[in-house]
Design a protein around this motif. Structure first.
Motif, PDB file in Angstrom:
ATOM      1  N   GLY A 127       4.425 -32.626 -18.370  1.00  9.84           N
ATOM      2  CA  GLY A 127       3.584 -31.528 -18.496  1.00  9.84           C
ATOM      3  C   GLY A 127       2.272 -31.854 -18.374  1.00  9.84           C
ATOM      4  N   HIS A 128       1.750 -33.189 -18.086  1.00  9.39           N
ATOM      5  CA  HIS A 128       0.345 -33.862 -17.858  1.00  9.39           C
ATOM      6  C   HIS A 128       0.242 -33.670 -16.440  1.00  9.39           C
ATOM      7  N   HIS A 129      -0.679 -32.658 -15.966  1.00 11.02           N
ATOM      8  CA  HIS A 129      -1.070 -32.168 -14.736  1.00 11.02           C
ATOM      9  C   HIS A 129      -1.715 -33.364 -13.841  1.00 11.02           C
ATOM     10  N   ALA A 130      -2.526 -33.870 -14.529  1.00  8.43           N
ATOM     11  CA  ALA A 130      -3.383 -34.907 -13.924  1.00  8.43           C
ATOM     12  C   ALA A 130      -2.473 -36.107 -13.188  1.00  8.43           C
ATOM     13  N   LYS A 131      -1.666 -36.481 -14.180  1.00  5.97           N
ATOM     14  CA  LYS A 131      -0.711 -37.776 -13.854  1.00  5.97           C
ATOM     15  C   LYS A 131       0.629 -37.043 -12.812  1.00  5.97           C
ATOM     16  N   ILE A 132       0.862 -35.909 -12.795  1.00  3.37           N
ATOM     17  CA  ILE A 132       1.711 -35.253 -12.063  1.00  3.37           C
ATOM     18  C   ILE A 132       1.178 -35.091 -10.529  1.00  3.37           C
ATOM     19  N   GLU A 133       0.031 -34.940 -10.445  1.00  2.00           N
ATOM     20  CA  GLU A 133      -0.944 -34.865  -8.905  1.00  2.00           C
ATOM     21  C   GLU A 133      -1.019 -36.099  -8.576  1.00  2.00           C
ATOM     22  N   LYS A 134      -1.351 -37.189  -9.433  1.00  2.00           N
ATOM     23  CA  LYS A 134      -1.492 -38.471  -9.090  1.00  2.00           C
ATOM     24  C   LYS A 134      -0.248 -39.020  -8.426  1.00  2.00           C
ATOM     25  N   TRP A 135       0.619 -38.723  -9.164  1.00  2.00           N
ATOM     26  CA  TRP A 135       2.302 -39.150  -8.676  1.00  2.00           C
ATOM     27  C   TRP A 135       2.532 -38.673  -7.507  1.00  2.00           C
ATOM     28  N   ARG A 136       2.344 -37.276  -7.147  1.00  2.00           N
ATOM     29  CA  ARG A 136       2.646 -36.771  -6.178  1.00  2.00           C
ATOM     30  C   ARG A 136       1.990 -37.191  -4.617  1.00  2.00           C
ATOM     31  N   ARG A 137       0.691 -37.280  -4.954  1.00  2.00           N
ATOM     32  CA  ARG A 137      -0.229 -37.874  -3.935  1.00  2.00           C
ATOM     33  C   ARG A 137       0.430 -39.407  -3.612  1.00  2.00           C
ATOM     34  N   GLU A 138       0.723 -40.232  -4.535  1.00  2.00           N
ATOM     35  CA  GLU A 138       1.290 -41.628  -4.235  1.00  2.00           C
ATOM     36  C   GLU A 138       2.453 -41.474  -3.524  1.00  2.00           C
ATOM     37  N   GLN A 139       3.435 -40.665  -3.851  1.00  2.00           N
ATOM     38  CA  GLN A 139       4.626 -40.322  -3.082  1.00  2.00           C
ATOM     39  C   GLN A 139       4.444 -40.070  -1.850  1.00  2.00           C
ATOM     40  N   SER A 140       3.532 -39.056  -1.741  1.00  2.00           N
ATOM     41  CA  SER A 140       3.281 -38.716  -0.394  1.00  2.00           C
ATOM     42  C   SER A 140       2.895 -39.782   0.703  1.00  2.00           C
ATOM     43  N   ILE A 141       2.025 -40.665   0.049  1.00  3.28           N
ATOM     44  CA  ILE A 141       1.349 -41.749   0.680  1.00  3.28           C
ATOM     45  C   ILE A 141       2.765 -42.805   1.107  1.00  3.28           C
ATOM     46  N   LEU A 142       3.629 -43.084   0.064  1.00  3.29           N
ATOM     47  CA  LEU A 142       4.558 -43.675   0.310  1.00  3.29           C
ATOM     48  C   LEU A 142       5.647 -43.279   1.369  1.00  3.29           C
TER      49      LEU A 142
END
Length: 241
Positions: free
Chosen positions: A200-215
């Motif tokens: 439920g932590h939106h900032a962490k979720i967005e950071k994770w998603r960005r990192e996963q897109s990069i990977l």
């Protein structure tokens, strides 16, 4: 937005595009798709539009006049001015998301589908403004590429997607592939949804998603990653991953 597809097989085009999201957008008058039968502009009783190429060679060639008359009928109907005409050809520039975004700004777009060994060069010189390919391979005609282009461009027209935001965060935006996504149940065949998505932590979720897109881009399309604008922190993350 209005699409005008010049084709020898209008049923093929319309049967493919009158379904799902695109079909619903047409029914809501957000789009119009007109498949113009080039054979209707043939000048013989058999509606033949092809002939042998000068100089010899294998196969037949679509004649200039029926193609030209089909285009002029569209021009006369919608604008009485020169329209943007895309010829679907393996010789064209490769179709990209950026190209789709640019074409989505057009009110009228004509897509010309070739067949046989191609189309008489003289009519291409007369009416075509863009040469576009969907990949380095040869198909039997331009209908499938035209349908691909209509689908891609249509999704960028306001109102076509129920959630317009989704068009902004999909594969190839910012030259990154889309991050992995999950739905219920939380565990399927021993595989669990990543904990961060349950936080439920939106900032962490967005950071994770960005990192996963990069990977994912680094793994599957490193050529795209070279074009992506990354922060210094993201570059360090990419190098370590």
């Amino acid at each position: 937005m209005n699409f005008h597809i010049l084709t020898l097989f209008p049923e093929m085009v319309m049967n493919g595009l009158n379904t799902s999201i695109i079909g619903r957008a047409v029914s809501r008058d957000l789009l119009s798709i007109d498949a113009v039968n080039i054979r209707d502009y043939a000048f013989n009783k058999h509606q033949s539009v092809d002939d042998y190429p000068y100089g010899g060679g294998a196969g037949m060639l679509m004649q200039a006049e029926p193609v030209y008359l089909a285009y002029k009928a569209v021009e006369e109907k919608v604008a009485k001015r020169k329209l943007r005409v895309v010829y679907l050809s393996p010789q064209g520039d490769t179709f990209t998301q950026k190209m789709a975004e640019e074409m989505a700004q057009e009110k009228e777009l004509v897509l010309l589908c070739g067949h046989y060994e191609g189309i008489d060069e003289r009519v291409l010189e007369e009416i075509v403004t863009d040469y576009v390919s969907i990949g380095d391979y040869v198909l039997t005609g331009g209908e499938l590429p035209a349908m691909v282009m209509v689908d891609t461009i249509s999704r960028l027209v306001p109102g076509v997607l129920h959630n317009d935001v989704s068009a902004e965060f999909e594969s190839f935006q910012d030259n990154l592939l889309e991050y992995p996504q999950y739905s219920r149940p939380e565990e399927w065949r021993g595989k669990k949804v990543p904990e961060v998505l349950l936080s439920g932590h939106h900032a962490k979720i967005e950071k994770w998603r960005r990192e996963q897109s990069i990977l994912r881009t680094k793994e599957r399309r490193p050529d795209l990653l070279e074009k992506c604008e990354l922060t210094e922190e993201e570059r360090e993350f990419t190098q370590k991953a």
